[in-house]
Design a protein around this motif. Sequence first.
Motif, PDB file in Angstrom:
ATOM      1  N   THR A  28       0.838  -1.190   0.000  1.00 14.28           N
ATOM      2  CA  THR A  28       0.000   0.000   0.000  1.00 14.28           C
ATOM      3  C   THR A  28       0.875   1.242   0.000  1.00 14.28           C
ATOM      4  O   THR A  28       2.080   1.145   0.190  1.00 14.28           O
ATOM      5  CB  THR A  28      -0.971  -0.024   1.202  1.00 14.28           C
ATOM      6  OG1 THR A  28      -1.916   1.052   1.077  1.00 14.28           O
ATOM      7  CG2 THR A  28      -0.241   0.055   2.523  1.00 14.28           C
ATOM      8  N   TYR A  29       0.268   2.368  -0.227  1.00 12.32           N
ATOM      9  CA  TYR A  29       1.004   3.630  -0.323  1.00 12.32           C
ATOM     10  C   TYR A  29       0.484   4.609   0.720  1.00 12.32           C
ATOM     11  O   TYR A  29      -0.552   4.387   1.362  1.00 12.32           O
ATOM     12  CB  TYR A  29       0.911   4.199  -1.736  1.00 12.32           C
ATOM     13  CG  TYR A  29      -0.500   4.340  -2.249  1.00 12.32           C
ATOM     14  CD1 TYR A  29      -1.178   5.544  -2.142  1.00 12.32           C
ATOM     15  CD2 TYR A  29      -1.161   3.255  -2.824  1.00 12.32           C
ATOM     16  CE1 TYR A  29      -2.473   5.678  -2.593  1.00 12.32           C
ATOM     17  CE2 TYR A  29      -2.460   3.381  -3.276  1.00 12.32           C
ATOM     18  CZ  TYR A  29      -3.111   4.592  -3.161  1.00 12.32           C
ATOM     19  OH  TYR A  29      -4.411   4.719  -3.600  1.00 12.32           O
ATOM     20  N   GLY A  30       1.211   5.696   0.900  1.00 10.20           N
ATOM     21  CA  GLY A  30       0.955   6.632   1.988  1.00 10.20           C
ATOM     22  C   GLY A  30      -0.470   7.132   2.089  1.00 10.20           C
ATOM     23  O   GLY A  30      -1.073   7.112   3.160  1.00 10.20           O
ATOM     24  N   TYR A  51       4.934   9.957   6.846  1.00 11.80           N
ATOM     25  CA  TYR A  51       6.125   9.551   6.085  1.00 11.80           C
ATOM     26  C   TYR A  51       7.377   9.371   6.938  1.00 11.80           C
ATOM     27  O   TYR A  51       8.159   8.436   6.678  1.00 11.80           O
ATOM     28  CB  TYR A  51       6.346  10.477   4.887  1.00 11.80           C
ATOM     29  CG  TYR A  51       5.296  10.223   3.825  1.00 11.80           C
ATOM     30  CD1 TYR A  51       5.361   9.090   3.021  1.00 11.80           C
ATOM     31  CD2 TYR A  51       4.204  11.068   3.673  1.00 11.80           C
ATOM     32  CE1 TYR A  51       4.387   8.818   2.085  1.00 11.80           C
ATOM     33  CE2 TYR A  51       3.213  10.802   2.729  1.00 11.80           C
ATOM     34  CZ  TYR A  51       3.313   9.670   1.941  1.00 11.80           C
ATOM     35  OH  TYR A  51       2.342   9.401   1.016  1.00 11.80           O
ATOM     36  N   SER A  65      10.095  -0.824   0.569  1.00 15.74           N
ATOM     37  CA  SER A  65       9.354   0.045  -0.340  1.00 15.74           C
ATOM     38  C   SER A  65       9.829  -0.148  -1.769  1.00 15.74           C
ATOM     39  O   SER A  65      10.953  -0.589  -2.013  1.00 15.74           O
ATOM     40  CB  SER A  65       9.512   1.508   0.073  1.00 15.74           C
ATOM     41  OG  SER A  65      10.838   1.941  -0.118  1.00 15.74           O
ATOM     42  N   TRP A  67       8.915   1.739  -5.899  1.00 14.69           N
ATOM     43  CA  TRP A  67       8.147   2.696  -6.689  1.00 14.69           C
ATOM     44  C   TRP A  67       7.419   1.941  -7.776  1.00 14.69           C
ATOM     45  O   TRP A  67       7.974   1.052  -8.419  1.00 14.69           O
ATOM     46  CB  TRP A  67       9.070   3.737  -7.310  1.00 14.69           C
ATOM     47  CG  TRP A  67       9.524   4.760  -6.336  1.00 14.69           C
ATOM     48  CD1 TRP A  67      10.683   4.751  -5.618  1.00 14.69           C
ATOM     49  CD2 TRP A  67       8.820   5.934  -5.931  1.00 14.69           C
ATOM     50  NE1 TRP A  67      10.736   5.848  -4.799  1.00 14.69           N
ATOM     51  CE2 TRP A  67       9.604   6.599  -4.966  1.00 14.69           C
ATOM     52  CE3 TRP A  67       7.589   6.497  -6.295  1.00 14.69           C
ATOM     53  CZ2 TRP A  67       9.204   7.795  -4.370  1.00 14.69           C
ATOM     54  CZ3 TRP A  67       7.198   7.684  -5.697  1.00 14.69           C
ATOM     55  CH2 TRP A  67       8.001   8.315  -4.752  1.00 14.69           C
ATOM     56  N   GLU A  68       6.149   2.310  -7.984  1.00 16.38           N
ATOM     57  CA  GLU A  68       5.360   1.713  -9.056  1.00 16.38           C
ATOM     58  C   GLU A  68       4.765   2.841  -9.886  1.00 16.38           C
ATOM     59  O   GLU A  68       4.336   3.859  -9.339  1.00 16.38           O
ATOM     60  CB  GLU A  68       4.263   0.817  -8.489  1.00 16.38           C
ATOM     61  CG  GLU A  68       4.836  -0.377  -7.744  1.00 16.38           C
ATOM     62  CD  GLU A  68       3.779  -1.390  -7.347  1.00 16.38           C
ATOM     63  OE1 GLU A  68       2.669  -1.361  -7.910  1.00 16.38           O
ATOM     64  OE2 GLU A  68       4.069  -2.209  -6.470  1.00 16.38           O
ATOM     65  N   ARG A  76       3.895   5.894  -7.468  1.00 13.79           N
ATOM     66  CA  ARG A  76       3.640   5.849  -6.032  1.00 13.79           C
ATOM     67  C   ARG A  76       4.664   4.943  -5.366  1.00 13.79           C
ATOM     68  O   ARG A  76       5.072   3.932  -5.919  1.00 13.79           O
ATOM     69  CB  ARG A  76       2.250   5.285  -5.745  1.00 13.79           C
ATOM     70  CG  ARG A  76       1.137   6.198  -6.118  1.00 13.79           C
ATOM     71  CD  ARG A  76      -0.175   5.627  -5.644  1.00 13.79           C
ATOM     72  NE  ARG A  76      -1.226   6.603  -5.848  1.00 13.79           N
ATOM     73  CZ  ARG A  76      -2.434   6.313  -6.261  1.00 13.79           C
ATOM     74  NH1 ARG A  76      -2.753   5.061  -6.509  1.00 13.79           N
ATOM     75  NH2 ARG A  76      -3.335   7.252  -6.407  1.00 13.79           N
ATOM     76  N   LYS A  77       5.017   5.311  -4.155  1.00 16.16           N
ATOM     77  CA  LYS A  77       5.914   4.488  -3.359  1.00 16.16           C
ATOM     78  C   LYS A  77       5.050   3.546  -2.534  1.00 16.16           C
ATOM     79  O   LYS A  77       4.261   3.977  -1.688  1.00 16.16           O
ATOM     80  CB  LYS A  77       6.780   5.364  -2.449  1.00 16.16           C
ATOM     81  CG  LYS A  77       7.899   4.620  -1.768  1.00 16.16           C
ATOM     82  CD  LYS A  77       8.793   5.594  -1.004  1.00 16.16           C
ATOM     83  CE  LYS A  77      10.036   4.907  -0.475  1.00 16.16           C
ATOM     84  NZ  LYS A  77      10.914   5.857   0.231  1.00 16.16           N
ATOM     85  N   PHE A  78       5.169   2.255  -2.803  1.00 16.16           N
ATOM     86  CA  PHE A  78       4.401   1.240  -2.098  1.00 16.16           C
ATOM     87  C   PHE A  78       5.232   0.641  -0.978  1.00 16.16           C
ATOM     88  O   PHE A  78       6.438   0.435  -1.131  1.00 16.16           O
ATOM     89  CB  PHE A  78       3.961   0.131  -3.058  1.00 16.16           C
ATOM     90  CG  PHE A  78       2.721   0.468  -3.822  1.00 16.16           C
ATOM     91  CD1 PHE A  78       1.501  -0.079  -3.447  1.00 16.16           C
ATOM     92  CD2 PHE A  78       2.757   1.331  -4.901  1.00 16.16           C
ATOM     93  CE1 PHE A  78       0.345   0.229  -4.131  1.00 16.16           C
ATOM     94  CE2 PHE A  78       1.607   1.655  -5.595  1.00 16.16           C
ATOM     95  CZ  PHE A  78       0.391   1.093  -5.210  1.00 16.16           C
ATOM     96  N   PHE A  79       4.582   0.356   0.124  1.00 19.00           N
ATOM     97  CA  PHE A  79       5.224  -0.225   1.301  1.00 19.00           C
ATOM     98  C   PHE A  79       4.682  -1.622   1.534  1.00 19.00           C
ATOM     99  O   PHE A  79       3.484  -1.861   1.406  1.00 19.00           O
ATOM    100  CB  PHE A  79       4.981   0.660   2.528  1.00 19.00           C
ATOM    101  CG  PHE A  79       5.577   2.022   2.376  1.00 19.00           C
ATOM    102  CD1 PHE A  79       6.898   2.260   2.765  1.00 19.00           C
ATOM    103  CD2 PHE A  79       4.861   3.062   1.821  1.00 19.00           C
ATOM    104  CE1 PHE A  79       7.468   3.507   2.599  1.00 19.00           C
ATOM    105  CE2 PHE A  79       5.422   4.318   1.657  1.00 19.00           C
ATOM    106  CZ  PHE A  79       6.722   4.540   2.049  1.00 19.00           C
TER     107      PHE A  79
END
Length: 114
Positions: A28-30, A51, A65, A67-68, A76-79
């Motif tokens: 998921t992302y922020g 963040y 993390s 990036w997608e 988006r940066k996914f975690f």
Amino acid sequence: MAEERWPGEWMRGVLSLCVLRVVADGPTYGYAIAARLADAGLGSVKGGTLYPILTRLETEGLVSSSWEAGDGGPGRKFFTLTAAGDRALLERADQWRVFTERAAGLLSSPSVPA
């Protein structure tokens, strides 16, 4: 209905654990993490709070993390939760339950006159 505002010290005590819990449901992302926290009734968590928590969790090896590319927009940066993050989530959630049960027990005790 107005959004509930929790004392800052309460949020600082539990927010990292709640973020781990949200990330445990899958990459998921922020913005999505903040939305889940709000939906859970924890209030609006700003990026300036979220963040740094995610960065710290990544530094600790609890999340990773990547990036997608976005669909017609910025990436988006996914975690994602790591194995260490999964173990930490289980351990810390158990510790939090014990702590809150003890605090609730103390707070519900009748006061003793001085």
